[in-house]
Write an enzyme that holds these catalytic residues in place. Structure first.
Site, PDB file in Angstrom:
ATOM      1  N   ASN A  10      13.928 -30.732 -22.604  1.00 26.43           N
ATOM      2  CA  ASN A  10      15.260 -30.227 -22.278  1.00 26.43           C
ATOM      3  C   ASN A  10      15.087 -28.861 -21.629  1.00 26.43           C
ATOM      4  O   ASN A  10      14.808 -27.880 -22.311  1.00 26.43           O
ATOM      5  CB  ASN A  10      16.090 -30.118 -23.578  1.00 26.43           C
ATOM      6  N   TRP A  11      15.245 -28.831 -20.314  1.00 25.59           N
ATOM      7  CA  TRP A  11      15.011 -27.563 -19.592  1.00 25.59           C
ATOM      8  C   TRP A  11      16.193 -26.609 -19.707  1.00 25.59           C
ATOM      9  O   TRP A  11      16.098 -25.461 -19.280  1.00 25.59           O
ATOM     10  CB  TRP A  11      14.719 -27.860 -18.122  1.00 25.59           C
ATOM     11  N   LYS A  12      17.314 -27.077 -20.211  1.00 26.91           N
ATOM     12  CA  LYS A  12      18.513 -26.232 -20.325  1.00 26.91           C
ATOM     13  C   LYS A  12      18.817 -25.588 -18.963  1.00 26.91           C
ATOM     14  O   LYS A  12      18.598 -26.218 -17.939  1.00 26.91           O
ATOM     15  CB  LYS A  12      18.324 -25.174 -21.413  1.00 26.91           C
ATOM     16  N   HIS A  96      24.437 -31.664 -27.589  1.00 26.01           N
ATOM     17  CA  HIS A  96      23.473 -30.620 -27.981  1.00 26.01           C
ATOM     18  C   HIS A  96      24.250 -29.494 -28.677  1.00 26.01           C
ATOM     19  O   HIS A  96      25.383 -29.192 -28.305  1.00 26.01           O
ATOM     20  CB  HIS A  96      22.753 -30.097 -26.738  1.00 26.01           C
ATOM     21  N   GLU A  98      24.112 -26.425 -28.452  1.00 25.70           N
ATOM     22  CA  GLU A  98      24.577 -25.351 -27.556  1.00 25.70           C
ATOM     23  C   GLU A  98      25.871 -25.763 -26.855  1.00 25.70           C
ATOM     24  O   GLU A  98      26.742 -24.931 -26.612  1.00 25.70           O
ATOM     25  CB  GLU A  98      23.465 -25.012 -26.542  1.00 25.70           C
ATOM     26  N   GLU A 166      18.237 -32.012 -34.594  1.00 28.02           N
ATOM     27  CA  GLU A 166      17.867 -30.648 -34.212  1.00 28.02           C
ATOM     28  C   GLU A 166      18.577 -29.650 -35.122  1.00 28.02           C
ATOM     29  O   GLU A 166      19.751 -29.311 -34.883  1.00 28.02           O
ATOM     30  CB  GLU A 166      18.281 -30.363 -32.769  1.00 28.02           C
ATOM     31  N   GLY A 172      14.762 -22.675 -30.634  1.00 25.87           N
ATOM     32  CA  GLY A 172      14.367 -21.448 -29.940  1.00 25.87           C
ATOM     33  C   GLY A 172      14.015 -20.294 -30.855  1.00 25.87           C
ATOM     34  O   GLY A 172      13.929 -19.155 -30.401  1.00 25.87           O
ATOM     35  N   SER A 211      11.879 -25.848 -31.904  1.00 21.85           N
ATOM     36  CA  SER A 211      10.596 -25.145 -31.963  1.00 21.85           C
ATOM     37  C   SER A 211       9.393 -26.083 -32.116  1.00 21.85           C
ATOM     38  O   SER A 211       8.424 -25.737 -32.800  1.00 21.85           O
ATOM     39  CB  SER A 211      10.623 -24.080 -33.064  1.00 21.85           C
ATOM     40  N   GLY A 232      12.486 -28.023 -26.096  1.00 20.28           N
ATOM     41  CA  GLY A 232      13.092 -27.047 -25.191  1.00 20.28           C
ATOM     42  C   GLY A 232      12.026 -26.213 -24.499  1.00 20.28           C
ATOM     43  O   GLY A 232      11.372 -26.648 -23.552  1.00 20.28           O
ATOM     44  N   GLY A 233      11.814 -24.991 -25.013  1.00 19.50           N
ATOM     45  CA  GLY A 233      10.925 -24.023 -24.367  1.00 19.50           C
ATOM     46  C   GLY A 233       9.558 -24.579 -23.995  1.00 19.50           C
ATOM     47  O   GLY A 233       9.052 -24.312 -22.898  1.00 19.50           O
TER      48      GLY A 233
HETATM   49  C1  PEP Z   1      16.457 -27.780 -27.770  1.00 19.78           C
HETATM   50  O1  PEP Z   1      17.268 -26.913 -27.543  1.00 19.78           O
HETATM   51  O2  PEP Z   1      16.731 -28.986 -27.551  1.00 19.78           O
HETATM   52  C2  PEP Z   1      15.174 -27.376 -28.328  1.00 19.78           C
HETATM   53  C3  PEP Z   1      14.545 -28.221 -29.070  1.00 19.78           C
HETATM   54  O3  PEP Z   1      14.743 -26.095 -28.026  1.00 19.78           O
HETATM   55  P1  PEP Z   1      13.359 -25.405 -28.498  1.00 19.78           P
HETATM   56  O4  PEP Z   1      12.265 -26.456 -28.433  1.00 19.78           O
HETATM   57  O5  PEP Z   1      13.124 -24.316 -27.498  1.00 19.78           O
HETATM   58  O6  PEP Z   1      13.557 -24.928 -29.881  1.00 19.78           O
END
Ligand code: PEP
Length: 260
Positions: A10-12, A96, A98, A166, A172, A211, A232-233
């Site tokens: 997920n590049w957001k 999601h 967010e 999640e 994050g 994470s 994500g990251g």
């Molecule tokens: C996400 O927002 O879907 C996610 C899993 O982010 P991160 O891996 O950066 O915690």
């Protein structure tokens, strides 16, 4: 059939044209891996069709990060499931945390979007997860079951969905739940899915997100009922994401061997 192992990035709201180099690198660096893992990247919409052009010929997939509840019309700035499909996507992340927070997305809207996505031929990746206060108050599983009840499409729409668990407090932050807590939550989600869909609920992939990194992927992906990750990251750099994919591949190899 056992659930597919899926690793979805997920590049957001990250990624300009130069990020396409990372996609090309990812394709090259995973070419020699066995294909037990479904690899998905959900870039910003501006890059979706170019990412699809790179991934689809390599047997990998792309996805959107959201879609509207309508197919088309006067909704300035929005994107429909049909448009995502047209840009080469196979998946769409829905609900999601967010978006639930920033855009007031309710369970009901998440369900409507997921049903529309299915009808357009996309697989919805439906996100659920508790806040830190809910985890600390001991109601994490109740909260997630409630989100599932409100967000997952009616059983007669088919079970071609993915669930991403999640925990909001893990996204994050570098914090992750214990393996035991992940196992308990994924078991509860599996039980809910089987209650909702019958035996087809046993085949739905349940991803862990929050994470997930190369350093913890071997351990987390091996937890029972974890069928991949929403990343994500660590999905932004091909090197990190391909190491997580290699972990998924290792886990899948072990599971296959154990099943025979
Ligand atoms: C996400 O927002 O879907 C996610 C899993 O982010 P991160 O891996 O950066 O915690």
């Amino acid at each position: 059939m056992s659930p597919q192992m899926i690793l979805a990035g997920n590049w957001k709201m990250n990624g300009l044209t130069a990020a396409l180099d990372e996609v090309a690198l990812l394709v090259a660096s995973t070419a020699d891996m066995a294909s037990d893992v479904r690899i998905v990247i959900c870039p910003p919409t501006t890059l979706l069709s170019r990412v699809s052009d790179l991934l689809n010929p390599a047997g990998m997939a792309s996805g959107g990060q959201n879609c509207h509840i309508a197919t088309k019309g006067a909704h300035t700035g929005d994107i429909s499931a049909q448009m995502l499909k047209d840009a080469g996507a196979s998946y769409v992340i829905i609900g999601h945390s967010e978006r639930r927070m920033d855009h007031g997305e309710t369970d009901g809207r998440v369900r409507t979007k997921a049903e529309l996505a299915i009808s357009e031929g996309l697989v919805p990746i439906i996100c659920v997860g508790e806040t830190l206060a809910e985890r600390e108050n001991g109601v994490a599983i109740t909260v997630v079951e409630h989100q599932l009840s409100g967000s997952v499409p009616a059983a007669d729409k088919g079970a071609n969905i993915v669930i991403a668990y999640e925990p909001v407090w893990a996204i994050g932050t570098g914090r992750v739940p214990t393996n035991a807590d992940i196992a308990d939550m994924h078991k509860a989600i599996r039980t809910w899915l089987v209650g909702h869909y019958g035996s087809a609920g046993g085949e739905v992939s349940i991803l862990y997100g929050g994470s997930l990194k190369p350093e913890n992927a071997d351990e987390i992906l091996a937890v029972e009922n974890v069928n991949g990750g929403l990343v994500g990251g660590a999905s932004l750099k091909a090197e990190d994401f391909s190491r997580i994919i290699a972990s998924g591949q290792r886990v899948q190899t072990i599971r296959r061997a154990a099943a025979t």
